[in-house]
Structure formats: C-alpha cells, structure tokens
Design a protein around this motif. Structure first.
Motif, mmCIF file in Angstrom:
data_model
loop_
_atom_site.group_PDB
_atom_site.id
_atom_site.type_symbol
_atom_site.label_atom_id
_atom_site.label_comp_id
_atom_site.label_asym_id
_atom_site.label_seq_id
_atom_site.Cartn_x
_atom_site.Cartn_y
_atom_site.Cartn_z
ATOM 1 N N LEU A 357 -16.193 133.975 -26.072
ATOM 2 C CA LEU A 357 -15.740 132.928 -25.152
ATOM 3 C C LEU A 357 -14.944 133.533 -24.002
ATOM 4 O O LEU A 357 -15.067 133.096 -22.852
ATOM 5 N N LEU A 358 -14.140 134.536 -24.304
ATOM 6 C CA LEU A 358 -13.387 135.219 -23.251
ATOM 7 C C LEU A 358 -14.328 136.022 -22.360
ATOM 8 O O LEU A 358 -14.180 136.039 -21.134
ATOM 9 N N LYS A 361 -15.985 133.824 -19.796
ATOM 10 C CA LYS A 361 -15.107 133.496 -18.662
ATOM 11 C C LYS A 361 -15.108 134.631 -17.636
ATOM 12 O O LYS A 361 -15.158 134.399 -16.420
ATOM 13 N N TRP A 364 -18.442 134.687 -15.694
ATOM 14 C CA TRP A 364 -18.475 133.610 -14.699
ATOM 15 C C TRP A 364 -17.671 134.011 -13.461
ATOM 16 O O TRP A 364 -18.135 133.874 -12.324
ATOM 17 N N ALA A 365 -16.450 134.513 -13.665
ATOM 18 C CA ALA A 365 -15.571 134.832 -12.538
ATOM 19 C C ALA A 365 -16.048 136.056 -11.769
ATOM 20 O O ALA A 365 -15.943 136.121 -10.540
ATOM 21 N N ALA A 379 -21.409 127.260 -15.440
ATOM 22 C CA ALA A 379 -21.045 127.369 -16.848
ATOM 23 C C ALA A 379 -22.279 127.298 -17.747
ATOM 24 O O ALA A 379 -22.380 128.010 -18.743
ATOM 25 N N GLU A 432 -18.535 122.664 -18.441
ATOM 26 C CA GLU A 432 -17.518 123.304 -17.608
ATOM 27 C C GLU A 432 -16.164 123.292 -18.318
ATOM 28 O O GLU A 432 -15.430 124.284 -18.291
ATOM 29 N N LEU A 435 -16.295 125.985 -21.099
ATOM 30 C CA LEU A 435 -16.200 127.372 -20.640
ATOM 31 C C LEU A 435 -14.798 127.702 -20.143
ATOM 32 O O LEU A 435 -14.225 128.736 -20.507
ATOM 33 N N HIS A 436 -14.241 126.855 -19.302
ATOM 34 C CA HIS A 436 -13.006 127.208 -18.599
ATOM 35 C C HIS A 436 -11.743 126.927 -19.410
ATOM 36 O O HIS A 436 -10.732 127.600 -19.217
ATOM 37 N N ARG A 437 -11.796 125.950 -20.318
ATOM 38 C CA ARG A 437 -10.598 125.590 -21.079
ATOM 39 C C ARG A 437 -10.742 125.870 -22.572
ATOM 40 O O ARG A 437 -9.759 125.893 -23.303
ATOM 41 N N SER A 439 -11.363 127.930 -26.003
ATOM 42 C CA SER A 439 -10.966 129.240 -26.531
ATOM 43 C C SER A 439 -11.259 129.247 -28.022
ATOM 44 O O SER A 439 -11.609 128.226 -28.620
#
Length: 521
Positions: A357-358, A361, A364-365, A379, A432, A435-437, A439
């Motif tokens: 999961l990390l 992220k 994506w970035a 995402a 979204e 993916l972003h929130r 963990s």
C-alpha cells in the motif's frame, strides 16, 4: 513437500467492492453486496439477501463498513530479513550486492515467513519469489526450495518461485578471473571458493527446474507457479539466455529477468553489443508475452517500442530505484504504449518493509509529471498494476487479480472508518480514498482462496510472534569469528570493485536522475 492450503466456502459482505479496472480506465464497483465463495472461487456477487439465500450454513465475514479490493501482488521479491537490518548500508547496486556475502545466514523458513507476514498484513496475497541463486549440490537446492515453498503454503500465500541464474561476470562487469587476479590473497582465498561452488552449468539448472515442476506443481496447482529468472544481461551469456528462454517456452513457464536497472548496465550493453540490451534480447529471439523485465529504469523509446510489439511486461520497482540511486523507470511512456506494468517491492520498500500500500502511494506520486494535461496513472491504474498486472506477470493471469465471478477469492477487506478518519465526502471515489488514505492499519481481514489468513490486521495461519522472536534471537546473537572474517573480506573486496568500475569507465559521470534524461520516450 508443499501441499495446497485449504480452500473455504463462505460469504463476505462489503459496502464497496472494487472489482477491477476496465479497458476504458474506469474502476468497476459494486455496493452493499455479498460475495459468495465456493471452493476458493468467487461464485456470486450480489445483494446480501440473494447471495445468502439457502446458504445459512456458510460462515460470514465483513460488514457494510468494509471496502473489498483484490489481493495485491508483489511481482519482484528476493528474501525476508533486509540488508539494512543486517548492517549493510545503501549504496549503488554494484557496490551494495557484494556486501550481502557478509550477511548472517537466516533459517530459510523463518526468513520466508518474516516477509510473508509483512506482505499479508499489508494486503499482498501473491508474490514472485526470486531466490538469489544456488551453490553446492542439488540436494541442498531442493532443501532451500522446499523450505521456501512450504513456508508460503503454511502462511497461505500464492507464490511464483524462480531462482537467479548467472554464468559470467559475477563480481563486476569484467570477467571474474580478472577481478580475482587483482585481489589480496586473503580476500581471494575467501571468495574464490564461493564463486566455484556457484558455477553451476545452465543445463544442470534447467534439469533442476524440471525437477521443481514435477515436485511442487501437482500438489498445489492453484497456489504455485514455477518460473525462470536469468539474472541480467551482463551476468548471462547468449548461450545461457537462449537455453533458459527455450526451457520456459517449452514448459509454459514465465520469465522474470532483471534488465537495465542501472546506467552502468545500459552502458555495458552498448559497449558489448553495439546496441541496447533490449535490442540484444530481441536479436536472440528471447522476448515474448511470457517475459517480464524487472526494473527497466534505463529503457529508451526504441526499447519500449520493441517491448510493446513483443507483448512483454515490465515490473516497476520504484522504492528500489530511488534508494539505490538506480533511476526512475519511464512508467508513463510504458503505459502510453500499452505495456502492462506490474509492481515489485524488490528487497524492501521506502520504509524498509514489504508494505505494498505504501509502495502504491509512491508509484502514484512519482509519475505525476509536471504537465497540465499529461496522461498520468490514477488510483485505479496503480491498483491494477499492484493486482491484475502483477498476477499476469507471476503466472496467475485470468486466475486472480480481480473480484469477479469465476476468479479466485483473494480478497482484502479495509475498514472505511479507519480510512475516513473521521469522514470523507461521498464525492471522493472509493479507490482514490483507499489509495491515498488507506494503510495497513485499515486492513481488517485478508482471504486467499476464501481462506481467512489475516484477522484484525494480524496473520493467523502461523504463530507470528514466535517467528519474530526466533528471528530476533538469530539477529542479536554475537558475531562469530567466521562472520567477522566475512566482513573483513567484504571490506577488502569493495575497493577493488570500485577500481574495476573506474578502469572500465563505468564509475564516472552520469545522466540526469529526472526520468533518466530520456528525450525520446
């Protein structure tokens, strides 16, 4: 011998099910449904009342608070206890790998379980395990393979198993005899026997590959794949490559080959063959749809065109490329050409663990780029890389990686409340938000073939605390005289490897780190 883990029949409830990405780029979703699992496979997805009708005898999991996503796939993994944990600092790849020779040996079962725990508890249900390579006698090879695959079966993961194959230039980009001749006697006397033990003829390794298939595939056909891993172009002769690729094609196996990880590897190919590493593999007729190329940080536009035409996949190892200073793969250029991109954590991710999961992220970035309207992975695209594309790469294509009837019930349940912390606007697409929130702290349960393997965020198929305690005891005991000698030998070896890189002209100068200054991609 590895036996297939048990499968289960059950019903899993979720408020949102992310079924998988469609060809148009949209994310398939179902809301407020039950997933009925039969013999490890998704048999039905629909309203809970309909799915549950006549199935009161089935155990039930989940709730409407859960988001269900496909189990994730780590498509490039080596071993468990990380080099950093063993005292090996980060360095460029060519000066990092030799230091592994001084690391303490860890029991193979414990080492495999260590990383498997990290993977499962962060939602990874399938892994491409690339053993670092064999030495000694075949009986020892089989013991290592058996311990590894038995551990994955014990913990409940699916695995593609392969082993790295090298037949030249083990220490650097120059012939080993040349490197050995320049070493001090005590260093040469220490490392030369290791090289000799690992100098196994490739046909003998192909025979072992056939033996692995015969031993493990019949007992766990849904949980094990046997693949081949030629290590890299500078480590493999043309004859070795052609033998390996022909064996894979004849058996229906997949290939996972490290390629163009560093700028030095790209320069080696240009000097040796007069063109790129990808062009050379094409000339050898080694590129096909069963091939995944790991890393690909230094691929040109022409390379990517060849790969797209041949139907190969790429495994992107973002954390590895950044932490070792190897480079950033041109993922957006790959995606524009329709090349399937899988994700691998390699030795470990940016946090020195196996949290996919990390890693998602970071991917994506890393590939946002700077344009207003450039195509960049959203995402859903990143989730597809980490699930469906990874499953294809490992050899489980069309089998796992999506949540649809007829696919395996490899399912991760994440708590929407823990993702929201405390609330998310309903306009925010669930993928979204995930993916972003999301963990690993939001992961409630993980299923492999409908079998519950993680509950309340913890692996339940083994005694995880006992595994951790055993590993701690191994890592914290005092160094032996033999281990101290190994560190001294490695410290004596590194300056000579650096000198070899300088002598070859591979240690000076480099191109821009920003997408590797590839102007033609």
């Amino acid at each position: 011998m590895t036996e297939a883990p048990p499968v289960a029949d059950c019903i899993i409830e979720a408020g949102t099910v992310l079924t998988g990405r469609y060809p148009d780029g949209s994310m398939g979703m179902r809301h407020d449904v039950g997933i009925r699992v039969e013999k490890g496979m998704i048999a039905q997805i629909g309203p809970l009342e309909a799915v549950g009708y006549g199935n009161d005898h089935l155990p039930r999991f989940g709730s409407r608070r859960m988001i269900a996503m496909p189990g994730l796939v780590n498509a490039h993994h080596h071993f468990g206890v990380t080099p950093l944990m063993q005292g090996v600092p980060f360095a460029p790849l060519e000066l990092w790998l030799p230091q592994f020779r001084a690391m303490r040996r860890i029991d193979q079962r414990l080492d495999t379980l260590y990383s498997a725990i990290e993977m499962l508890e962060s939602g990874t249900t399938t892994v491409q395990h690339i053993h670092s390579g064999f030495s000694g006698q075949p009986e020892g090879w089989m013991q290592v393979a058996d311990a590894t695959l038995s551990a994955y079966g014990e913990v409940g993961m699916r695995v593609g198993y392969c082993f790295m194959i090298r037949d030249r230039n083990i220490l650097s980009y120059a012939p080993d005899a040349e490197i050995l001749s320049q070493l001090p006697d005590e260093v040469r006397d220490w490392i030369a026997p290791q090289l000799a033990q690992a100098a196994i003829p490739v046909p003998e390794l192909m025979n072992f590959y056939h033996a692995l298939r015969a031993r493990f595939l019949p007992n766990a056909p849904d949980h094990v794949r046997m693949n081949l891993a030629p290590a890299n172009l500078h480590w493999c002769s043309d004859e070795a490559l052609q033998t390996i690729f022909a064996t894979a094609k004849a058996t229906g196996g997949h290939i996972h080959m490290h390629l163009l990880e560093t700028e030095r590897q790209a320069e080696f190919a240009r000097r040796t063959y007069g063109h790129s590493a990808v062009r050379h593999l094409q000339a050898l007729e080694c590129l096909d749809a069963n091939v995944t190329l790991g890393h690909g940080n230094w691929m040109s536009g022409e390379d990517l065109d060849i790969i797209a035409a041949c139907g190969c996949s790429i495994c992107h190892n973002a954390s590895s490329g950044l932490r070792l200073g190897s480079g950033i793969a041109p993922v957006n250029a790959m995606r524009r050409r329709g090349i399937p991109v899988a994700l691998g954590i390699d030795q470990s991710n940016i946090a020195d663990d196996r949290d996919m999961l990390l890693e998602m992220k970071l991917v994506w970035a890393l590939h946002r780029e700077t344009g207003l309207w450039n195509d960049r992975p959203d995402a859903g695209a990143v989730l597809q890389m980490a699930s469906e594309h990874g499953a294809d790469s490992v050899g489980f294509g069309g089998f796992t990686g999506r949540l649809e009837p007829g696919w395996q019930a490899d399912i991760v349940l994440m708590d929407q409340d823990r993702i929201a912390r405390p609330a998310i606007n309903p306009r925010t697409p669930p993928v979204e938000a995930l993916l972003h929130r999301g963990s690993r702290q939001a992961i409630e349960q993980v299923f492999v073939g409908g079998r519950l393997v993680v509950d309340a965020g913890r692996v339940i198929t083994i005694d995880r605390d006992a595994v951790m305690a055993e590993i701690e005891a191994i890592l914290t005991r005092p160094e032996t005289a033999q281990e101290q000698q190994a560190w001294r030998a490695v410290e004596g070896l590194l300056p000579h490897l650096e000198a070899s890189l300088h002598q070859l002209g591979l240690g000076a100068g480099y191109r821009s780190y920003r997408y590797n200054a590839q102007s033609d991609i």
